[in-house]
Enzyme design. Structure first.
Site, PDB file in Angstrom:
ATOM      1  N   GLU A  41      31.554 -10.053  14.894  1.00  0.00           N
ATOM      2  CA  GLU A  41      30.168  -9.704  15.177  1.00  0.00           C
ATOM      3  C   GLU A  41      29.754 -10.234  16.559  1.00  0.00           C
ATOM      4  O   GLU A  41      30.035 -11.368  16.910  1.00  0.00           O
ATOM      5  CB  GLU A  41      29.264 -10.314  14.101  1.00  0.00           C
ATOM      6  CG  GLU A  41      27.780 -10.046  14.283  1.00  0.00           C
ATOM      7  CD  GLU A  41      26.930 -10.732  13.223  1.00  0.00           C
ATOM      8  OE1 GLU A  41      25.761 -10.348  13.086  1.00  0.00           O
ATOM      9  OE2 GLU A  41      27.434 -11.648  12.531  1.00  0.00           O
ATOM     10  N   LYS A 107      23.067  -2.924  11.750  1.00  0.00           N
ATOM     11  CA  LYS A 107      23.052  -3.895  10.653  1.00  0.00           C
ATOM     12  C   LYS A 107      21.822  -3.703   9.771  1.00  0.00           C
ATOM     13  O   LYS A 107      20.682  -3.712  10.242  1.00  0.00           O
ATOM     14  CB  LYS A 107      23.073  -5.312  11.238  1.00  0.00           C
ATOM     15  CG  LYS A 107      23.216  -6.415  10.217  1.00  0.00           C
ATOM     16  CD  LYS A 107      23.312  -7.764  10.917  1.00  0.00           C
ATOM     17  CE  LYS A 107      23.522  -8.908   9.951  1.00  0.00           C
ATOM     18  NZ  LYS A 107      23.633 -10.215  10.657  1.00  0.00           N
ATOM     19  N   CYS A 141      28.310  -8.956   8.605  1.00  0.00           N
ATOM     20  CA  CYS A 141      27.963 -10.323   8.218  1.00  0.00           C
ATOM     21  C   CYS A 141      27.112 -10.398   6.943  1.00  0.00           C
ATOM     22  O   CYS A 141      27.627 -10.296   5.833  1.00  0.00           O
ATOM     23  CB  CYS A 141      27.288 -11.014   9.393  1.00  0.00           C
ATOM     24  SG  CYS A 141      27.356 -12.831   9.297  1.00  0.00           S
TER      25      CYS A 141
END
Length: 255
Positions: A41, A107, A141
């Site tokens: 990331e 995200k 994540c």
């Protein structure tokens, strides 16, 4: 498909240095027959809640770097970067092929504990990339903690999780990547960074997990490293046919 997962250290908000390091890593992989390379990331900047310092547009140098390197090395490249678009900031995952095709995923679950939601706009679209007949779900994540969002609807074979997951919660990372692989009858490609920043220490634990939840490749040491693994679908397909869990799954979706 031969896949390389890159467990890298990252210099905070230093795009030039991080791209230089990434370029050297790619050069070292050019003769190894790799077809897909995955970085952690925000591998060009480190995680930041001040995206205005480093964010670029889709025509910026980082996206151009993706395209140039994918073409030069003849493999697809995956990683996330801070992107600004129409005045909004996104933690955007890019999947760029040698032909210059760009697939994106913003995200979805922003890490409110770290105030990520105050700086970035959450994504609202599921992204699955079919590359060389393997279907990849893109995730970043904190998404790992939300199993409904990664529910396999029979539409992917491998989930890619890229992260900056801290040392203090690394045991959770290890367990969740195995859980996501088991419950979704898929491979999980989980790439975490190493090093330190002002928020803490990162110890990697980058891994490839099979559909039984077994790590079949991993970097457990707290230093930069590379996993290379030959991913094939034969065993996965036979397992799904023999033990059809997905066919019995609850038929609802948030998508």
């Amino acid at each position: 498909m031969k896949i390389a997962l890159i467990q890298s250290d990252i210099e905070r908000e230093d795009i030039t240095t991080n791209l230089s390091t990434a370029t050297q890593t790619l050069q070292n992989l050019r003769e190894k027959g790799v077809e897909l390379v995955v970085f952690p990331e925000m591998f060009t900047t480190g995680c930041t809640i001040e995206p205005q310092n480093v964010a670029e547009g889709m025509e910026g140098r980082t996206v151009q770097w993706f395209k140039e390197q994918a073409s030069l090395c003849n493999f697809a490249i995956v990683g996330s970067v801070p992107i600004v678009e129409n005045g909004y900031y996104y933690n955007r995952m890019l999947f760029v092929t040698p032909e210059g095709n760009i697939h994106t995923y913003n995200k979805r679950h922003l890490f409110s504990y770290g105030n990520e939601h105050l700086s970035y706009t959450a994504g609202n679209e599921r992204t699955i990339v079919n590359y060389k007949n393997i279907r990849f779900l893109l995730q970043i994540c904190y998404d790992l903690r939300f199993p409904v969002y990664s529910r396999n609807l029979g539409d992917y074979d491998a989930a890619i999780y890229i992260a900056a997951w801290p040392e203090g919660r690394i045991n959770v990372w290890d367990k969740l990547i195995q859980a996501r692989a088991i419950e979704n009858q898929c491979y999980v490609l989980a790439v975490n960074r190493v090093g330190k920043d002002k928020w803490g220490t990162y110890t990697g634990h980058t891994a490839i997990v099979d559909f039984y939840g077994n790590p079949v490749g991993e970097c457990t040491e707290s230093m930069p490293g590379v996993i290379i693994y030959e991913l094939t679908l034969d065993k996965l397909q036979r397992f799904r046919e023999k033990f059809p869990v997905l066919a019995d799954a609850d038929h609802f979706s948030i998508y």
